[in-house]
Write a protein that holds these residues in place. Structure first.
Motif, PDB file in Angstrom:
ATOM      1  N   TRP A  90       2.857  22.314 -16.748  1.00  0.00           N
ATOM      2  CA  TRP A  90       3.889  21.759 -17.418  1.00  0.00           C
ATOM      3  C   TRP A  90       5.196  22.665 -17.446  1.00  0.00           C
ATOM      4  N   ILE A  91       4.870  23.892 -17.429  1.00  0.00           N
ATOM      5  CA  ILE A  91       6.102  24.646 -17.241  1.00  0.00           C
ATOM      6  C   ILE A  91       6.741  24.716 -16.075  1.00  0.00           C
ATOM      7  N   ILE A  92       6.268  24.395 -14.875  1.00  0.00           N
ATOM      8  CA  ILE A  92       6.843  24.506 -13.688  1.00  0.00           C
ATOM      9  C   ILE A  92       7.536  22.998 -13.826  1.00  0.00           C
ATOM     10  N   VAL A  93       7.053  22.036 -14.208  1.00  0.00           N
ATOM     11  CA  VAL A  93       7.645  20.541 -14.383  1.00  0.00           C
ATOM     12  C   VAL A  93       8.933  20.572 -15.114  1.00  0.00           C
ATOM     13  N   GLU A 141       1.784  13.929 -21.063  1.00  0.00           N
ATOM     14  CA  GLU A 141       1.270  13.315 -19.863  1.00  0.00           C
ATOM     15  C   GLU A 141       1.790  12.025 -19.739  1.00  0.00           C
ATOM     16  N   ASP A 142       1.694  10.877 -20.859  1.00  0.00           N
ATOM     17  CA  ASP A 142       2.163   9.697 -20.702  1.00  0.00           C
ATOM     18  C   ASP A 142       3.899   9.825 -20.425  1.00  0.00           C
ATOM     19  N   THR A 143       4.550  10.798 -20.741  1.00  0.00           N
ATOM     20  CA  THR A 143       5.790  10.805 -20.415  1.00  0.00           C
ATOM     21  C   THR A 143       6.038  11.263 -18.651  1.00  0.00           C
ATOM     22  N   MET A 144       5.277  11.874 -18.433  1.00  0.00           N
ATOM     23  CA  MET A 144       5.273  11.975 -16.848  1.00  0.00           C
ATOM     24  C   MET A 144       4.915  10.939 -16.151  1.00  0.00           C
ATOM     25  N   ILE A 145       3.980   9.980 -16.610  1.00  0.00           N
ATOM     26  CA  ILE A 145       3.533   8.885 -15.743  1.00  0.00           C
ATOM     27  C   ILE A 145       4.709   7.816 -15.842  1.00  0.00           C
ATOM     28  N   THR A 146       5.393   7.741 -16.783  1.00  0.00           N
ATOM     29  CA  THR A 146       6.573   6.942 -17.123  1.00  0.00           C
ATOM     30  C   THR A 146       7.862   7.498 -16.195  1.00  0.00           C
ATOM     31  N   ALA A 159       0.879  -1.234   0.014  1.00  0.00           N
ATOM     32  CA  ALA A 159      -0.047  -0.093   0.105  1.00  0.00           C
ATOM     33  C   ALA A 159       0.735   1.335  -0.111  1.00  0.00           C
ATOM     34  N   PRO A 160       2.030   1.386   0.774  1.00  0.00           N
ATOM     35  CA  PRO A 160       2.681   2.649   1.030  1.00  0.00           C
ATOM     36  C   PRO A 160       3.451   2.732  -0.431  1.00  0.00           C
ATOM     37  N   LEU A 161       3.716   1.869  -1.285  1.00  0.00           N
ATOM     38  CA  LEU A 161       4.245   2.042  -2.667  1.00  0.00           C
ATOM     39  C   LEU A 161       3.155   2.496  -3.465  1.00  0.00           C
ATOM     40  N   GLN A 162       1.875   2.049  -3.392  1.00  0.00           N
ATOM     41  CA  GLN A 162       0.714   2.490  -4.441  1.00  0.00           C
ATOM     42  C   GLN A 162       0.603   3.984  -3.970  1.00  0.00           C
ATOM     43  N   VAL A 163       0.623   4.585  -2.921  1.00  0.00           N
ATOM     44  CA  VAL A 163       0.104   5.819  -2.421  1.00  0.00           C
ATOM     45  C   VAL A 163       1.309   6.870  -2.924  1.00  0.00           C
ATOM     46  N   PHE A 164       2.432   6.038  -2.780  1.00  0.00           N
ATOM     47  CA  PHE A 164       3.691   7.020  -3.154  1.00  0.00           C
ATOM     48  C   PHE A 164       3.709   7.323  -4.498  1.00  0.00           C
ATOM     49  N   LEU A 165       3.790   6.231  -5.490  1.00  0.00           N
ATOM     50  CA  LEU A 165       3.674   6.271  -6.727  1.00  0.00           C
ATOM     51  C   LEU A 165       2.187   7.050  -7.409  1.00  0.00           C
ATOM     52  N   ASN A 166       1.251   6.891  -6.776  1.00  0.00           N
ATOM     53  CA  ASN A 166       0.235   7.498  -7.327  1.00  0.00           C
ATOM     54  C   ASN A 166       0.417   9.313  -7.035  1.00  0.00           C
ATOM     55  N   MET A 167       0.937   9.445  -5.846  1.00  0.00           N
ATOM     56  CA  MET A 167       1.111  10.822  -5.414  1.00  0.00           C
ATOM     57  C   MET A 167       2.196  11.695  -6.333  1.00  0.00           C
ATOM     58  N   LEU A 168       3.295  10.813  -6.715  1.00  0.00           N
ATOM     59  CA  LEU A 168       4.078  11.298  -7.561  1.00  0.00           C
ATOM     60  C   LEU A 168       3.744  11.521  -8.861  1.00  0.00           C
ATOM     61  N   GLU A 169       2.994  10.568  -9.254  1.00  0.00           N
ATOM     62  CA  GLU A 169       2.393  10.499 -10.823  1.00  0.00           C
ATOM     63  C   GLU A 169       1.406  11.823 -10.824  1.00  0.00           C
ATOM     64  N   ASN A 170       0.383  11.884  -9.720  1.00  0.00           N
ATOM     65  CA  ASN A 170      -0.551  12.872  -9.742  1.00  0.00           C
ATOM     66  C   ASN A 170       0.400  14.457  -9.759  1.00  0.00           C
ATOM     67  N   THR A 171       1.342  14.368  -9.007  1.00  0.00           N
ATOM     68  CA  THR A 171       2.113  15.590  -8.988  1.00  0.00           C
ATOM     69  C   THR A 171       2.763  16.044 -10.292  1.00  0.00           C
ATOM     70  N   LEU A 211      10.572  19.771 -25.058  1.00  0.00           N
ATOM     71  CA  LEU A 211       9.566  20.636 -25.965  1.00  0.00           C
ATOM     72  C   LEU A 211       8.927  19.625 -26.958  1.00  0.00           C
ATOM     73  N   VAL A 212       9.900  18.860 -27.590  1.00  0.00           N
ATOM     74  CA  VAL A 212       9.506  17.900 -28.597  1.00  0.00           C
ATOM     75  C   VAL A 212       8.298  16.916 -27.995  1.00  0.00           C
ATOM     76  N   ILE A 213       8.648  16.280 -26.836  1.00  0.00           N
ATOM     77  CA  ILE A 213       7.581  15.325 -26.460  1.00  0.00           C
ATOM     78  C   ILE A 213       6.249  16.178 -26.112  1.00  0.00           C
ATOM     79  N   GLY A 214       6.526  17.304 -25.593  1.00  0.00           N
ATOM     80  CA  GLY A 214       5.020  17.995 -25.450  1.00  0.00           C
ATOM     81  C   GLY A 214       4.283  18.392 -26.628  1.00  0.00           C
ATOM     82  N   TRP A 215       5.225  18.559 -28.003  1.00  0.00           N
ATOM     83  CA  TRP A 215       4.671  19.094 -29.093  1.00  0.00           C
ATOM     84  C   TRP A 215       3.843  17.950 -29.916  1.00  0.00           C
ATOM     85  N   VAL A 216       4.325  16.662 -29.378  1.00  0.00           N
ATOM     86  CA  VAL A 216       3.829  15.576 -30.260  1.00  0.00           C
ATOM     87  C   VAL A 216       2.562  14.940 -29.411  1.00  0.00           C
ATOM     88  N   GLY A 217       2.348  15.752 -28.061  1.00  0.00           N
ATOM     89  CA  GLY A 217       1.251  15.185 -27.541  1.00  0.00           C
ATOM     90  C   GLY A 217       1.443  14.209 -26.464  1.00  0.00           C
TER      91      GLY A 217
END
Length: 303
Positions: A68-71, A106-111, A50-62, A97-103
């Motif tokens: 995007w400009i802050i990240v 969000e998937d990159t942030m999850i990874t 459970a702690p791993l799930q919470v930490f991973l979800n928290m970081l992913e949501n962050t 910037l290229v990653i953001g440009w091709v859409g």
């Protein structure tokens, strides 16, 4: 007397058949016992993960919900702090910037969240194991064959026990990534400590240093460049495993690559593969530059 087959006893003639039957019974017994054991301790397993799930979800949501400009600025700050190179920072900025440009932002942030958590966990587990391995030849004799098996075992095989024990989802994928990525951390920590100059250790002994003082004041600082190489390889292997871990529910770029393979979407697969390569290069250049800076600092300290 037993009948013969081409002059051989019947038991020997029927050995493959007997062996196959015995193996079927053994496999069935092991699989049934393993599943029953997992069901019995399912509550304990869920509580432990459970702690791993919470930490991973928290970081992913962050990463996903922060503007995007802050990240973008934070990531470039981390790259600059590690590499101290305008060229590396510029390359990282262009790739993001290229990653953001091709859409694919969000998937990159999850990874990125998955790789970050798995790397932190692999370092937290691998560093003490590497230290114990370096301090004992007996421990090394046990750990090294285990690491050999972990590094030669096909990566898909890691998913079988992980899925049986933990089910489908982000945490099972995270655990599979950690298992796959941790061997370089253990090996290079062990190597770095063992390569510390014996004369330096003898000098620390002459000053009356305890084992703890020698470890934290002499061995780990001198082994830090090699340990950072282990961190670098751990990150690379975590990124390599992300695509395979998408088979058990890990999202992000790995999931997109898997879908592209299944549906023969060349463009989707290429773009997501490009994003994975870009992240890998950013991590690689940053950690390598940081390791080189540590090496120069170490050499300057000796002078």
């Amino acid at each position: 007397m037993a009948s013969s087959c081409w002059g051989l006893p019947e038991l020997i003639c029927r050995f493959p058949e007997v062996d196959a039957t015995a193996m079927r019974h053994a496999r069935r017994a092991i699989d049934t016992g393993f599943r029953d054991l997992v069901r019995e301790f399912s509550d304990v397993i869920d509580a432990a993960t459970a702690p791993l799930q919470v930490f991973l979800n928290m970081l992913e949501n962050t990463f996903v919900n922060t503007p995007w400009i802050i990240v973008f600025a934070v990531l470039l700050g981390v790259v600059w702090a590690g590499a101290r190179s305008v060229r590396v920072v510029a390359g990282a900025a262009l790739a993001l910037l290229v990653i953001g440009w091709v859409g694919l932002w969000e998937d990159t942030m999850i990874t990125l969240a998955m790789v970050t958590v798995s790397t932190l966990l692999a370092v937290a587990l691998g560093l003490p194991v590497g230290i114990f391995t370096a301090r004992s030849d007996r421990v090394q004799a046990v750990v090294n064959p285990t690491l050999d098996v972990m590094q030669t075992l096909p990566s898909f095989v890691y998913l079988i026990p992980v899925v049986v024990i933990f089910g489908i989802g982000k945490v099972p994928g995270l655990i599979a990534v950690v298992i796959y990525a941790i061997p370089p951390m253990i090996r290079l920590t062990n190597l770095g400590i063992r390569l510390v100059d014996r004369e330096v250790i003898e000098a620390a002994d002459a000053f009356g240093s305890s084992d703890r003082q020698k470890l934290w004041g002499v061995q780990l600082p001198l082994a830090l460049p090699t340990i950072m190489a282990g961190v670098n390889q751990t990150i690379m292997m975590a990124l390599a495993m992300v695509v395979i871990a998408s088979m058990v529910g890990v999202g992000g770029l790995g999931k997109n690559v898997l879908q592209a393979i299944n549906n023969q979407f060349f463009t989707v697969g290429f773009l997501n593969g490009f994003a994975l390569v870009a992240i890998a290069i950013i991590f690689d250049r940053t950690s390598q530059a940081f390791g080189k800076r540590l090496q120069k600092h170490r050499e300057a300290g000796h002078e």
